[in-house]
Design a protein around this motif. Structure first.
Motif, mmCIF file in Angstrom:
data_model
loop_
_atom_site.group_PDB
_atom_site.id
_atom_site.type_symbol
_atom_site.label_atom_id
_atom_site.label_comp_id
_atom_site.label_asym_id
_atom_site.label_seq_id
_atom_site.Cartn_x
_atom_site.Cartn_y
_atom_site.Cartn_z
ATOM 1 N N VAL A 133 1.245 2.681 -9.707
ATOM 2 C CA VAL A 133 0.542 3.773 -9.027
ATOM 3 C C VAL A 133 -0.677 3.214 -8.286
ATOM 4 O O VAL A 133 -0.958 3.588 -7.140
ATOM 5 C CB VAL A 133 0.122 4.877 -10.036
ATOM 6 C CG1 VAL A 133 -0.723 5.944 -9.371
ATOM 7 C CG2 VAL A 133 1.370 5.511 -10.667
ATOM 8 N N ARG A 134 -1.381 2.272 -8.942
ATOM 9 C CA ARG A 134 -2.535 1.641 -8.302
ATOM 10 C C ARG A 134 -2.122 0.959 -7.000
ATOM 11 O O ARG A 134 -2.784 1.088 -5.972
ATOM 12 C CB ARG A 134 -3.149 0.598 -9.241
ATOM 13 C CG ARG A 134 -4.476 0.068 -8.741
ATOM 14 C CD ARG A 134 -4.865 -1.279 -9.296
ATOM 15 N NE ARG A 134 -6.198 -1.636 -8.810
ATOM 16 C CZ ARG A 134 -6.467 -2.082 -7.585
ATOM 17 N NH1 ARG A 134 -5.492 -2.222 -6.693
ATOM 18 N NH2 ARG A 134 -7.709 -2.357 -7.216
ATOM 19 N N ILE B 145 -1.549 3.470 -4.268
ATOM 20 C CA ILE B 145 -2.809 3.986 -3.710
ATOM 21 C C ILE B 145 -3.459 2.914 -2.828
ATOM 22 O O ILE B 145 -3.913 3.193 -1.719
ATOM 23 C CB ILE B 145 -3.781 4.453 -4.831
ATOM 24 C CG1 ILE B 145 -3.171 5.647 -5.592
ATOM 25 C CG2 ILE B 145 -5.144 4.840 -4.256
ATOM 26 C CD1 ILE B 145 -3.966 6.091 -6.820
ATOM 27 N N ALA B 146 -3.476 1.675 -3.320
ATOM 28 C CA ALA B 146 -4.133 0.587 -2.585
ATOM 29 C C ALA B 146 -3.475 0.339 -1.235
ATOM 30 O O ALA B 146 -4.149 0.037 -0.246
ATOM 31 C CB ALA B 146 -4.122 -0.696 -3.428
ATOM 32 N N SER B 147 -2.150 0.486 -1.180
ATOM 33 C CA SER B 147 -1.460 0.213 0.083
ATOM 34 C C SER B 147 -1.302 1.490 0.920
ATOM 35 O O SER B 147 -0.688 1.459 1.983
ATOM 36 C CB SER B 147 -0.086 -0.400 -0.198
ATOM 37 O OG SER B 147 0.729 0.542 -0.862
ATOM 38 N N GLY B 148 -1.854 2.600 0.432
ATOM 39 C CA GLY B 148 -1.741 3.856 1.177
ATOM 40 C C GLY B 148 -0.302 4.356 1.269
ATOM 41 O O GLY B 148 0.067 5.031 2.231
ATOM 42 N N ASP B 149 0.510 4.032 0.261
ATOM 43 C CA ASP B 149 1.914 4.445 0.256
ATOM 44 C C ASP B 149 2.028 5.890 -0.256
ATOM 45 O O ASP B 149 2.322 6.147 -1.424
ATOM 46 C CB ASP B 149 2.720 3.481 -0.629
ATOM 47 C CG ASP B 149 4.210 3.800 -0.631
ATOM 48 O OD1 ASP B 149 4.605 4.864 -0.097
ATOM 49 O OD2 ASP B 149 4.983 2.983 -1.155
#
Lengths: 298, 298
Positions: free
Chosen positions: B257-258, B261-265
């Motif tokens: 999940v992180r 979020i980090a890759s804006g997926d």
């Protein structure tokens, strides 16, 4: 007293705001606009709004206050559409859970955030969504955070503050970055953790049994995983940096707790659990006592 | 009908069992023993028990049923003390949240778990503890899991099942390893996560602000972090392997999940949140519908 209030995006938040202001006779006319005609029609049926228009220009014409009450990422797009319709006498506010992305979007559209645009965030919600879930007391005794900028008009700020106070909310001012960090910790991170846990368990082969034996603790712990996934998807993207920061802090702490369990370090386990219990009890007991103290005079 | 019931360790669980059985007239005499005389004295004052003795031999003499209702790790020690006092006519059970460690401890003490010792776990609790928190309906409509072994006496098993059913509980049988895995997932892991989150936030420099702006979601999510730290320390150590397994599964999922979020997926974020919401809603809605269906005939 607001003469004409226009709500863009009629759901739980906008509907509850309209209900509360009407109940307090703090507004003469509530108009809504949005893309889902079913929500607008339903709002009219329920008496939450007085009229609606699918045409934003018509809906916001002569409005004293315009509230952008759409999900976070749509709020950015709404501003683009609203920009040419804004007049100096119109005060605009929003209810999005993240403020940094709204500020950045407004800067992109307007050059700088207009002085009559007051960034706001009522800390209230429900795992229910939609205008049918709107209640007159959603904001009662809840906090609303306003994050004014240096150029924000004092009159606009004061009117938006009065609007929320009419709903029974306590208004607090904070800067944008602080707001986003605090909300990441107390709201966004817990939502991410709850969604993650439920999804991890649901993908387990023994999921049916696992859910079958879940008790009250699990029910409460995961309640926020029943929240609207679209809204939380938006928030996860809008407050990316602060949420990643929160996840990393949490994971580092979880690794320590894991190590204590793995090595059978009972003292370290007890110390963590005990500190957490004390912090939580102190906080919520403090709140409880503050309410008790407040009641007699209110 | 139980003639004499002895409770070892008079707290929330033992006290609630005594209250429920007395209310149903399913027991003639309730005697308690334990190390904290204040709890025993308080139980007597409250009418939860009929008498107590600080001497375990005296307390369990001629008892039909002995319930070990101490925290998990103390239950192991209690068995050692109880072993020479057990008679063939005495049925012993426990209420500990983990069953594998109790089974192992009993094997160490007795060679094999005695046929008149029925391992049990009522899935009920509260963040409150102590005999003052005991209620007559703590087990009503809750599940009690019994984990009989191959040599467990049918008569003993059936009597303990009847005892819990008299309290309004639904009794389910399961094997020890399955019980510990299911409980790790639905109860032990959520407690570890809640304690970890609150402790991580409490150690943050902005802790006061963070807690100040916590809303209802945070309150529910962290409710279990107000649970008794001694009890949960015991559980963390007693169910070590299954809990570590749960933490690792959760952490792996959180890392995914992180990354999303980090890759804006946005698609991956939405898919996780949406699956979790559906799983939870389906589960709890299913429970709700089952209760609705059950009500008219009950």
């Amino acid at each position: 007293m607001i003469n004409k209030l226009t709500i863009i995006g009629l759901g739980l938040m906008g509907g509850s705001l309209a209900k509360a202001l009407k109940a307090q006779q703090a507004v003469s006319e509530v108009v809504a606009t949005g893309r889902r005609v079913e929500s607008l029609e339903r709002g009219l049926q329920l008496g939450v709004i007085d009229s609606y228009s699918l045409d934003m220009a018509e809906a916001v014409a002569d409005a004293d206050v315009v509230v952008i009450a759409t999900p976070t990422l749509i709020a950015e797009k709404i501003m683009l559409e609203l920009a040419p319709l804004m007049t100096p006498n119109m005060i605009v506010t929003d209810v999005a859970s993240v403020k940094g992305n709204i500020e950045r979007a407004a800067e992109k559209i307007f050059g700088e955030v207009p002085s009559n645009f007051v960034l706001g965030h009522p800390i209230a919600g429900s795992e229910q969504s939609g205008v049918d879930a709107a209640t007159v007391d959603l904001f009662l005794d809840h906090r609303v955070i306003l994050t004014p900028l240096e150029n924000t008009s004092g009159a606009a700020l004061s009117l938006i503050q009065s609007m929320w106070e009419a709903c029974g909310a306590e208004v607090v001012r904070m800067d944008v970055a602080e707001h986003d960090a605090v909300l990441a910790a107390t709201s966004h991170l817990p939502h991410v953790l709850a969604y993650t846990l439920v999804d991890a368990l649901a993908q387990n082969g023994a999921a049916a049994d696992i859910f079958r034996f879940a008790a009250g603790g699990f029910r409460d712990f995961t309640r926020i995983a029943s929240s609207d996934p679209t809204m939380w998807h938006d928030i996860a993207l809008a407050n990316q940096a602060a949420i990643l920061n929160g996840i990393d802090g949490f994971s580092a702490h979880l690794n320590k707790v894991r190590a204590a369990i793995a090595s059978g370090d009972g003292d370290a386990i007890f110390a963590t659990f005990d500190r957490a219990k004390r912090a939580r009890d102190e906080h919520f007991l403090g709140q409880y006592l503050a309410r008790q103290k407040k009641s007699p005079s209110s």
